[in-house]
Enzyme design. Structure first.
Site, PDB file in Angstrom:
ATOM      1  N   PRO A 155       0.850  -1.273  -0.038  1.00  0.00           N
ATOM      2  CA  PRO A 155       0.031   0.029   0.039  1.00  0.00           C
ATOM      3  C   PRO A 155       0.953   1.241   0.022  1.00  0.00           C
ATOM      4  O   PRO A 155       0.538   2.250  -0.678  1.00  0.00           O
ATOM      5  CB  PRO A 155      -0.798  -0.224   1.193  1.00  0.00           C
ATOM      6  N   TYR A 156       1.793   1.439   0.779  1.00  0.00           N
ATOM      7  CA  TYR A 156       2.751   2.604   0.798  1.00  0.00           C
ATOM      8  C   TYR A 156       3.407   2.677  -0.544  1.00  0.00           C
ATOM      9  O   TYR A 156       3.457   3.770  -1.098  1.00  0.00           O
ATOM     10  CB  TYR A 156       4.128   2.281   1.830  1.00  0.00           C
ATOM     11  N   ALA A 157       3.883   1.436  -1.416  1.00  0.00           N
ATOM     12  CA  ALA A 157       4.615   1.539  -2.508  1.00  0.00           C
ATOM     13  C   ALA A 157       3.727   2.283  -3.656  1.00  0.00           C
ATOM     14  O   ALA A 157       4.015   3.079  -4.607  1.00  0.00           O
ATOM     15  CB  ALA A 157       5.203   0.617  -2.866  1.00  0.00           C
TER      16      ALA A 157
END
Length: 245
Positions: A155-157
């Site tokens: 999700p961060y990437a």
């Protein structure tokens, strides 16, 4: 330069604090931002002539507009917006169940929607800056994981990859009045990276530079984007060459 103003979000520590210090040295009046109260953060302004501090919780994306309005009320103009504030979720990519809807929403809210809200609120002021002789400038802080299938979590990437593409789309949309670029660091030696031994091992042994970045390394690149009035739509990877391996 003494009348030019730069808003740096997430500038109480780490990369953001280094960017604020660097832009102050370049002659900007810097508007710092964090979530804590102004009374708690007063010491941040020491040694930064003409600087101000503005509190806002960008996890509440609706507060982004009020942050820009507070800066404009204080300084009367805005020439540079650095979208540095962000959130990280750290868990193995293979742990799909850890990527809950709540995690996805937080990553997208803080890393994509909040910068978007800041940009939309700042657009008029940045266009006004262009009428003084130099284009307005936006610098987003992304990540090398937005370019390669890496990063602290999926999700961060993905949220940062979306910020990268937004950078390019806005460069096309807002030019020539406003330039939009992005610095995409790899591992940076900050408090946020504390305890991430595997990442430090990777950078210390596999990257050509054999170390993670320092906050000042990233601040130098942001200042270069602010200084150059021609470059726009660029995603500059700053990972010590790890992307070559």
């Amino acid at each position: 330069m003494s009348d030019r103003v730069a808003l740096v979000t997430g500038s109480t520590q780490g990369i953001g604090a280094a960017i604020a210090r660097r832009l102050a040295k370049e002659g900007y009046r810097v508007a710092l931002h964090g979530r804590r109260s102004a009374s708690e953060m007063a010491s941040l302004l020491t040694g930064l002539p003409g600087a101000s501090y503005h509190a806002a919780d960008l996890e509440q994306v609706e507060s982004a507009g009020s942050l820009v309005r507070d800066v404009l009320a204080h300084h009367g103009r805005l020439d540079v917006l650095v979208n540095n504030a962000g959130a990280v979720a750290r868990f193995p990519h293979a742990d799909l169940k850890a990527a809950t809807p709540a995690v996805w929403r937080r990553m997208m809210d803080v890393n994509l929607i909040a910068p978007w809200m800041l940009i939309t609120e700042a657009e008029t002021a940045l266009r006004a800056s262009a009428r003084t002789g130099r284009p307005g400038c936006i610098v987003n802080i992304g990540t090398h994981a937005g370019v390669r299938p890496k990063g602290s979590s999926i999700p961060y990437a993905v949220s940062k990859a979306a910020l990268h593409h937004t950078t390019r789309l806005l460069a096309l949309t807002l030019g020539p009045d406003i330039r939009v670029n992005c610095v995409a660091p790899g591992l940076v030696d900050t408090a946020m990276s504390t305890g991430w031994e595997a990442a430090y091992e990777l950078w210390n042994t596999k990257s050509p530079m054999r170390r993670p970045a320092k906050p000042d390394d990233i601040a130098d690149l942001v200042a270069a984007f602010c200084r150059n009035d021609y470059v726009t739509g660029e995603i500059l990877i700053a990972d010590g060459g790890l992307n070559l391996t």
